[in-house]
Design a protein around this motif. Sequence first.
Motif, PDB file in Angstrom:
ATOM      1  N   GLN A  98       0.841  -1.195   0.000  1.00  0.00           N
ATOM      2  CA  GLN A  98       0.000   0.000   0.000  1.00  0.00           C
ATOM      3  C   GLN A  98       0.877   1.246   0.000  1.00  0.00           C
ATOM      4  OE1 GLN A  98      -3.317  -0.057  -0.152  1.00  0.00           O
ATOM      5  NE2 GLN A  98      -3.454   2.154  -0.224  1.00  0.00           N
ATOM      6  N   LEU A  99       0.574   2.192  -0.894  1.00  0.00           N
ATOM      7  CA  LEU A  99       1.370   3.406  -0.967  1.00  0.00           C
ATOM      8  C   LEU A  99       1.284   4.165   0.346  1.00  0.00           C
ATOM      9  CD1 LEU A  99       0.548   4.767  -4.528  1.00  0.00           C
ATOM     10  CD2 LEU A  99       2.296   3.141  -3.839  1.00  0.00           C
ATOM     11  N   THR A 100       2.397   4.759   0.741  1.00  0.00           N
ATOM     12  CA  THR A 100       2.387   5.584   1.942  1.00  0.00           C
ATOM     13  C   THR A 100       1.608   6.863   1.670  1.00  0.00           C
ATOM     14  OG1 THR A 100       4.449   6.664   1.286  1.00  0.00           O
ATOM     15  CG2 THR A 100       4.636   4.683   2.645  1.00  0.00           C
ATOM     16  N   ALA A 101       1.227   7.553   2.721  1.00  0.00           N
ATOM     17  CA  ALA A 101       0.514   8.818   2.564  1.00  0.00           C
ATOM     18  C   ALA A 101       1.399   9.804   1.810  1.00  0.00           C
ATOM     19  CB  ALA A 101       0.149   9.373   3.932  1.00  0.00           C
ATOM     20  N   THR A 102       0.821  10.501   0.866  1.00  0.00           N
ATOM     21  CA  THR A 102       1.596  11.431   0.052  1.00  0.00           C
ATOM     22  C   THR A 102       1.123  12.861   0.274  1.00  0.00           C
ATOM     23  OG1 THR A 102       0.087  11.095  -1.826  1.00  0.00           O
ATOM     24  CG2 THR A 102       2.061   9.710  -1.726  1.00  0.00           C
ATOM     25  N   THR A 103       2.060  13.785   0.134  1.00  0.00           N
ATOM     26  CA  THR A 103       1.790  15.203   0.308  1.00  0.00           C
ATOM     27  C   THR A 103       1.973  15.908  -1.026  1.00  0.00           C
ATOM     28  OG1 THR A 103       2.649  15.105   2.570  1.00  0.00           O
ATOM     29  CG2 THR A 103       2.411  17.289   1.570  1.00  0.00           C
ATOM     30  N   PRO A 104       0.941  16.530  -1.583  1.00  0.00           N
ATOM     31  CA  PRO A 104       1.082  17.216  -2.876  1.00  0.00           C
ATOM     32  C   PRO A 104       2.120  18.322  -2.814  1.00  0.00           C
ATOM     33  CG  PRO A 104      -1.231  16.974  -2.263  1.00  0.00           C
ATOM     34  CD  PRO A 104      -0.428  16.603  -1.055  1.00  0.00           C
ATOM     35  N   LEU A 105       2.733  18.581  -3.944  1.00  0.00           N
ATOM     36  CA  LEU A 105       3.745  19.636  -4.022  1.00  0.00           C
ATOM     37  C   LEU A 105       3.177  20.982  -3.591  1.00  0.00           C
ATOM     38  CD1 LEU A 105       6.489  20.767  -4.760  1.00  0.00           C
ATOM     39  CD2 LEU A 105       5.783  20.763  -7.171  1.00  0.00           C
ATOM     40  N   THR A 150      16.758   6.307 -22.744  1.00  0.00           N
ATOM     41  CA  THR A 150      15.390   6.042 -22.315  1.00  0.00           C
ATOM     42  C   THR A 150      14.503   7.173 -22.801  1.00  0.00           C
ATOM     43  OG1 THR A 150      15.876   7.038 -20.156  1.00  0.00           O
ATOM     44  CG2 THR A 150      15.882   4.629 -20.283  1.00  0.00           C
ATOM     45  N   ARG A 151      13.260   6.821 -23.090  1.00  0.00           N
ATOM     46  CA  ARG A 151      12.238   7.792 -23.456  1.00  0.00           C
ATOM     47  C   ARG A 151      11.020   7.482 -22.586  1.00  0.00           C
ATOM     48  NH1 ARG A 151      16.345   9.260 -25.356  1.00  0.00           N
ATOM     49  NH2 ARG A 151      16.873   9.563 -27.553  1.00  0.00           N
ATOM     50  N   TYR A 152      10.617   8.455 -21.783  1.00  0.00           N
ATOM     51  CA  TYR A 152       9.484   8.259 -20.877  1.00  0.00           C
ATOM     52  C   TYR A 152       8.349   9.226 -21.206  1.00  0.00           C
ATOM     53  CZ  TYR A 152      12.348   5.494 -17.596  1.00  0.00           C
ATOM     54  OH  TYR A 152      13.140   4.534 -17.015  1.00  0.00           O
ATOM     55  N   HIS A 153       7.134   8.741 -21.174  1.00  0.00           N
ATOM     56  CA  HIS A 153       5.958   9.589 -21.052  1.00  0.00           C
ATOM     57  C   HIS A 153       5.725   9.736 -19.546  1.00  0.00           C
ATOM     58  CE1 HIS A 153       5.113   8.964 -25.307  1.00  0.00           C
ATOM     59  NE2 HIS A 153       5.160   7.652 -25.114  1.00  0.00           N
ATOM     60  N   LEU A 154       5.530  10.954 -19.077  1.00  0.00           N
ATOM     61  CA  LEU A 154       5.394  11.122 -17.630  1.00  0.00           C
ATOM     62  C   LEU A 154       4.616  12.383 -17.292  1.00  0.00           C
ATOM     63  CD1 LEU A 154       8.835  12.288 -16.098  1.00  0.00           C
ATOM     64  CD2 LEU A 154       8.133  12.688 -18.454  1.00  0.00           C
ATOM     65  N   ARG A 155       4.105  12.390 -16.085  1.00  0.00           N
ATOM     66  CA  ARG A 155       3.406  13.561 -15.557  1.00  0.00           C
ATOM     67  C   ARG A 155       3.375  13.450 -14.047  1.00  0.00           C
ATOM     68  NH1 ARG A 155      -1.896  12.611 -13.843  1.00  0.00           N
ATOM     69  NH2 ARG A 155      -2.629  10.491 -14.275  1.00  0.00           N
ATOM     70  N   MET A 156       3.116  14.573 -13.389  1.00  0.00           N
ATOM     71  CA  MET A 156       2.857  14.556 -11.963  1.00  0.00           C
ATOM     72  C   MET A 156       1.405  14.161 -11.744  1.00  0.00           C
ATOM     73  SD  MET A 156       4.904  17.861 -10.460  1.00  0.00           S
ATOM     74  CE  MET A 156       4.370  17.419  -8.800  1.00  0.00           C
ATOM     75  N   LYS A 157       1.163  13.300 -10.767  1.00  0.00           N
ATOM     76  CA  LYS A 157      -0.203  12.847 -10.504  1.00  0.00           C
ATOM     77  C   LYS A 157      -1.057  13.938  -9.876  1.00  0.00           C
ATOM     78  CE  LYS A 157       1.040   7.975  -9.959  1.00  0.00           C
ATOM     79  NZ  LYS A 157       1.158   6.830  -9.011  1.00  0.00           N
ATOM     80  N   ASP A 158      -0.435  14.845  -9.141  1.00  0.00           N
ATOM     81  CA  ASP A 158      -1.170  15.938  -8.508  1.00  0.00           C
ATOM     82  C   ASP A 158      -0.344  17.209  -8.636  1.00  0.00           C
ATOM     83  OD1 ASP A 158      -2.711  17.658  -7.069  1.00  0.00           O
ATOM     84  OD2 ASP A 158      -2.802  16.451  -5.249  1.00  0.00           O
ATOM     85  N   SER A 159      -0.595  17.957  -9.703  1.00  0.00           N
ATOM     86  CA  SER A 159       0.148  19.193  -9.942  1.00  0.00           C
ATOM     87  C   SER A 159      -0.722  20.425  -9.756  1.00  0.00           C
ATOM     88  CB  SER A 159       0.729  19.183 -11.363  1.00  0.00           C
ATOM     89  OG  SER A 159      -0.315  19.093 -12.327  1.00  0.00           O
ATOM     90  N   ALA A 160      -1.898  20.260  -9.184  1.00  0.00           N
ATOM     91  CA  ALA A 160      -2.809  21.390  -8.989  1.00  0.00           C
ATOM     92  C   ALA A 160      -2.137  22.470  -8.166  1.00  0.00           C
ATOM     93  CB  ALA A 160      -4.085  20.919  -8.299  1.00  0.00           C
ATOM     94  N   GLY A 161      -2.242  23.700  -8.626  1.00  0.00           N
ATOM     95  CA  GLY A 161      -1.688  24.828  -7.895  1.00  0.00           C
ATOM     96  C   GLY A 161      -0.203  25.048  -8.093  1.00  0.00           C
TER      97      GLY A 161
END
Length: 288
Positions: A15-22, A189-200
Amino acid sequence: MAHRSIAKVADMSSQLTATTPLASLLAARRAEAHRVTFRVTEDWQQGRTLFGGLLSALSVQAMRDVCGADWPLRALQTNFVGPVSLAPFQVEVSLLRQGKNVRQVKATVLQADAQGQEQVCGILLGVFGTGRSSEIATRRPTQPPVAVAAETATSLPYLPGLTPNFTQHLDFRLAEGAFPFTGGGDWLTRYHLRMKDSAGVDNELIAIILADAGPTPALSQAKNFAPASSVSWALELRPVTKVDPEGLWRLDQDTIAYDEGYANDRAHLWTPDGQLAAFGYQVVAVYA
């Protein structure tokens, strides 16, 4: 083969640990005179230190707080001097010079050690520049194609104890090359990527984080787990517009040279619609 071997162990993820948005980390900062204090949570760690892309992004925010946020960042040089623990740390900012169009700023990352002595953990130089009219025609590079589209690319799972904590905040999808520790034959390497929570969070800070998010392609040559650590990083940024907040960026990385445990890497970061957002060079120490 590399894709299947990673997918095979995906069910090992706990289970993922609790995360804090940027945005929450930025909102909690405290500025006083020429220093800005940050506190970062465990989910943003990379091994025993803070994820370097985040450290650089927070330092740029400190530069803005002290010297102004009216001009875009054009270049950023980061030397990762020492580890940054979970304790609060400060970014001390000094204005080196401001001209009519360019502002040069220095940031020093400081944190007290176990004895209470302040240690230097990082040194950054930021170049901010206002746009100017020019008689020279605009030149914008075209994003090259990749073998695998984002919709069908293999996702990099979060594997506690194997992948760094900060990757919980990212959607990583491999488009070309091999995952780390798979003994692949590619030095790219070539990655498609994004931040999961970039709001604000604005695109400039997102670009800094994403440009440093990928592991050195040299690690795909390793057949067993091995740590790696950025030593220095030079990043140049291009202002971008109308970025889809839910879209996938692309990070193209190449290991140009490798010897004696050091990788010399080059990277290009593209927005979801193919604008060049940043390109840079890193020296990475590889312990394999």
